[in-house]
Design an enzyme around this catalytic site. Sequence first.
Site, PDB file in Angstrom:
ATOM      1  N   TYR A  27       0.831  -1.213   0.000  1.00  0.00           N
ATOM      2  CA  TYR A  27       0.000   0.000   0.000  1.00  0.00           C
ATOM      3  C   TYR A  27       0.864   1.261   0.000  1.00  0.00           C
ATOM      4  O   TYR A  27       0.552   2.229  -0.685  1.00  0.00           O
ATOM      5  CB  TYR A  27      -0.927  -0.008   1.220  1.00  0.00           C
ATOM      6  CG  TYR A  27      -1.708   1.274   1.385  1.00  0.00           C
ATOM      7  CD1 TYR A  27      -2.816   1.541   0.581  1.00  0.00           C
ATOM      8  CD2 TYR A  27      -1.327   2.218   2.330  1.00  0.00           C
ATOM      9  CE1 TYR A  27      -3.529   2.723   0.716  1.00  0.00           C
ATOM     10  CE2 TYR A  27      -2.037   3.400   2.466  1.00  0.00           C
ATOM     11  CZ  TYR A  27      -3.136   3.655   1.661  1.00  0.00           C
ATOM     12  OH  TYR A  27      -3.826   4.831   1.800  1.00  0.00           O
ATOM     13  N   GLU A  28       1.950   1.236   0.767  1.00  0.00           N
ATOM     14  CA  GLU A  28       2.827   2.411   0.871  1.00  0.00           C
ATOM     15  C   GLU A  28       3.853   2.480  -0.258  1.00  0.00           C
ATOM     16  O   GLU A  28       4.734   3.330  -0.235  1.00  0.00           O
ATOM     17  CB  GLU A  28       3.539   2.410   2.232  1.00  0.00           C
ATOM     18  CG  GLU A  28       2.592   2.668   3.384  1.00  0.00           C
ATOM     19  CD  GLU A  28       3.288   2.768   4.734  1.00  0.00           C
ATOM     20  OE1 GLU A  28       4.439   2.282   4.865  1.00  0.00           O
ATOM     21  OE2 GLU A  28       2.675   3.325   5.652  1.00  0.00           O
ATOM     22  N   GLU A  85       4.361   2.244  15.357  1.00  0.00           N
ATOM     23  CA  GLU A  85       5.201   2.074  14.170  1.00  0.00           C
ATOM     24  C   GLU A  85       4.358   1.848  12.921  1.00  0.00           C
ATOM     25  O   GLU A  85       4.622   2.435  11.885  1.00  0.00           O
ATOM     26  CB  GLU A  85       6.170   0.907  14.380  1.00  0.00           C
ATOM     27  CG  GLU A  85       7.069   0.606  13.213  1.00  0.00           C
ATOM     28  CD  GLU A  85       8.088   1.703  12.929  1.00  0.00           C
ATOM     29  OE1 GLU A  85       8.570   1.762  11.775  1.00  0.00           O
ATOM     30  OE2 GLU A  85       8.416   2.498  13.824  1.00  0.00           O
ATOM     31  N   VAL A  89      -5.182  -1.566   8.081  1.00  0.00           N
ATOM     32  CA  VAL A  89      -6.450  -2.278   7.988  1.00  0.00           C
ATOM     33  C   VAL A  89      -6.603  -2.721   6.537  1.00  0.00           C
ATOM     34  O   VAL A  89      -6.355  -1.936   5.607  1.00  0.00           O
ATOM     35  CB  VAL A  89      -7.632  -1.381   8.420  1.00  0.00           C
ATOM     36  CG1 VAL A  89      -8.960  -2.088   8.204  1.00  0.00           C
ATOM     37  CG2 VAL A  89      -7.482  -0.962   9.883  1.00  0.00           C
ATOM     38  N   GLY A  95     -13.659   1.101   6.956  1.00  0.00           N
ATOM     39  CA  GLY A  95     -15.010   1.594   7.190  1.00  0.00           C
ATOM     40  C   GLY A  95     -15.750   0.818   8.259  1.00  0.00           C
ATOM     41  O   GLY A  95     -16.831   1.219   8.683  1.00  0.00           O
ATOM     42  N   GLY A  97     -14.499   0.347  11.269  1.00  0.00           N
ATOM     43  CA  GLY A  97     -14.111   0.894  12.566  1.00  0.00           C
ATOM     44  C   GLY A  97     -12.887   0.239  13.174  1.00  0.00           C
ATOM     45  O   GLY A  97     -12.539   0.512  14.323  1.00  0.00           O
ATOM     46  N   GLY A  99      -9.631   0.614  12.392  1.00  0.00           N
ATOM     47  CA  GLY A  99      -8.558   1.581  12.639  1.00  0.00           C
ATOM     48  C   GLY A  99      -8.835   2.405  13.884  1.00  0.00           C
ATOM     49  O   GLY A  99      -7.954   2.602  14.730  1.00  0.00           O
ATOM     50  N   ASN A 126      -0.262  10.399   2.061  1.00  0.00           N
ATOM     51  CA  ASN A 126      -1.382   9.541   2.471  1.00  0.00           C
ATOM     52  C   ASN A 126      -2.518  10.384   3.053  1.00  0.00           C
ATOM     53  O   ASN A 126      -2.795  10.367   4.244  1.00  0.00           O
ATOM     54  CB  ASN A 126      -0.898   8.483   3.472  1.00  0.00           C
ATOM     55  CG  ASN A 126      -1.915   7.377   3.671  1.00  0.00           C
ATOM     56  OD1 ASN A 126      -3.066   7.487   3.281  1.00  0.00           O
ATOM     57  ND2 ASN A 126      -1.461   6.314   4.313  1.00  0.00           N
ATOM     58  N   TYR A 133      -6.780  10.728  10.895  1.00  0.00           N
ATOM     59  CA  TYR A 133      -6.110  11.086  12.147  1.00  0.00           C
ATOM     60  C   TYR A 133      -6.582  12.443  12.667  1.00  0.00           C
ATOM     61  O   TYR A 133      -6.740  12.643  13.873  1.00  0.00           O
ATOM     62  CB  TYR A 133      -4.591  11.085  11.968  1.00  0.00           C
ATOM     63  CG  TYR A 133      -4.017   9.748  11.571  1.00  0.00           C
ATOM     64  CD1 TYR A 133      -4.558   8.552  12.036  1.00  0.00           C
ATOM     65  CD2 TYR A 133      -2.921   9.670  10.714  1.00  0.00           C
ATOM     66  CE1 TYR A 133      -4.030   7.325  11.662  1.00  0.00           C
ATOM     67  CE2 TYR A 133      -2.376   8.444  10.346  1.00  0.00           C
ATOM     68  CZ  TYR A 133      -2.945   7.280  10.819  1.00  0.00           C
ATOM     69  OH  TYR A 133      -2.414   6.078  10.463  1.00  0.00           O
TER      70      TYR A 133
END
Length: 160
Positions: A27-28, A85, A89, A95, A97, A99, A126, A133
Site C-alpha cells: 500500500y505504501e 510504528e 487495515v 469503514g 471501525g 482503525g 497519504n 487522524y
Amino acid sequence: MTGIIIRDAQADDIGTIHDFILALADYERLAHAVKADRATLARYLFGPRPMAEVLIAEHQGRAVGFALFFHNFSTFEARPGIYLEDLFVLPDARGLGAGKALLARLAALAIERDCARLEWSVLDWNEPAIAFYRLLGAKAMDEWTVQRVDGDTLAALAAL
C-alpha cells in the site's frame, strides 16, 4: 466499532502479522524495502526480550488489521510514551471501525501505562490517513523532521 474485537497478538499470529506488514508495504509503495521475515519477527516480538507489541483487530473471527507499537521515553515529561510504528487495515475492511478501535485501544494502553503521549508518523502523500487522524484529534508536529541513520552509514557512525 460494532463487531470489532481488539486483542493482543500471540506467537502463533506471526504469519498474520507478516502478511499485514507485506500488505502495508505494498500500500505504501515500499514492498521492495521489506526485509522482515517470520523468524525475525518472532524473535523480536515474542522472544526473551520483546522489542515491540502487536494488537490485532478482528471482525467476525477474521483478522482485518494490526497495530505494531513500542515504548519510547520523553525526557521533558519524564514519562514513557507509545510510538505506533505501523497501523494497517485491509482495504476490504476499511469503514468497519477497525482503525479507530486499534487507536482507541492504544490510547487506553497509554493511559493504563502512565504514558505522556501516543505518537506516530504518516507519509505526507497519504491524505486519507491524515484526514482520519485529524478527525480523531491528532495534530501534526510540523516543526519536527525525522532523522535516520541505517545500513553502511549506521556502521560508519558506530565505528567513530
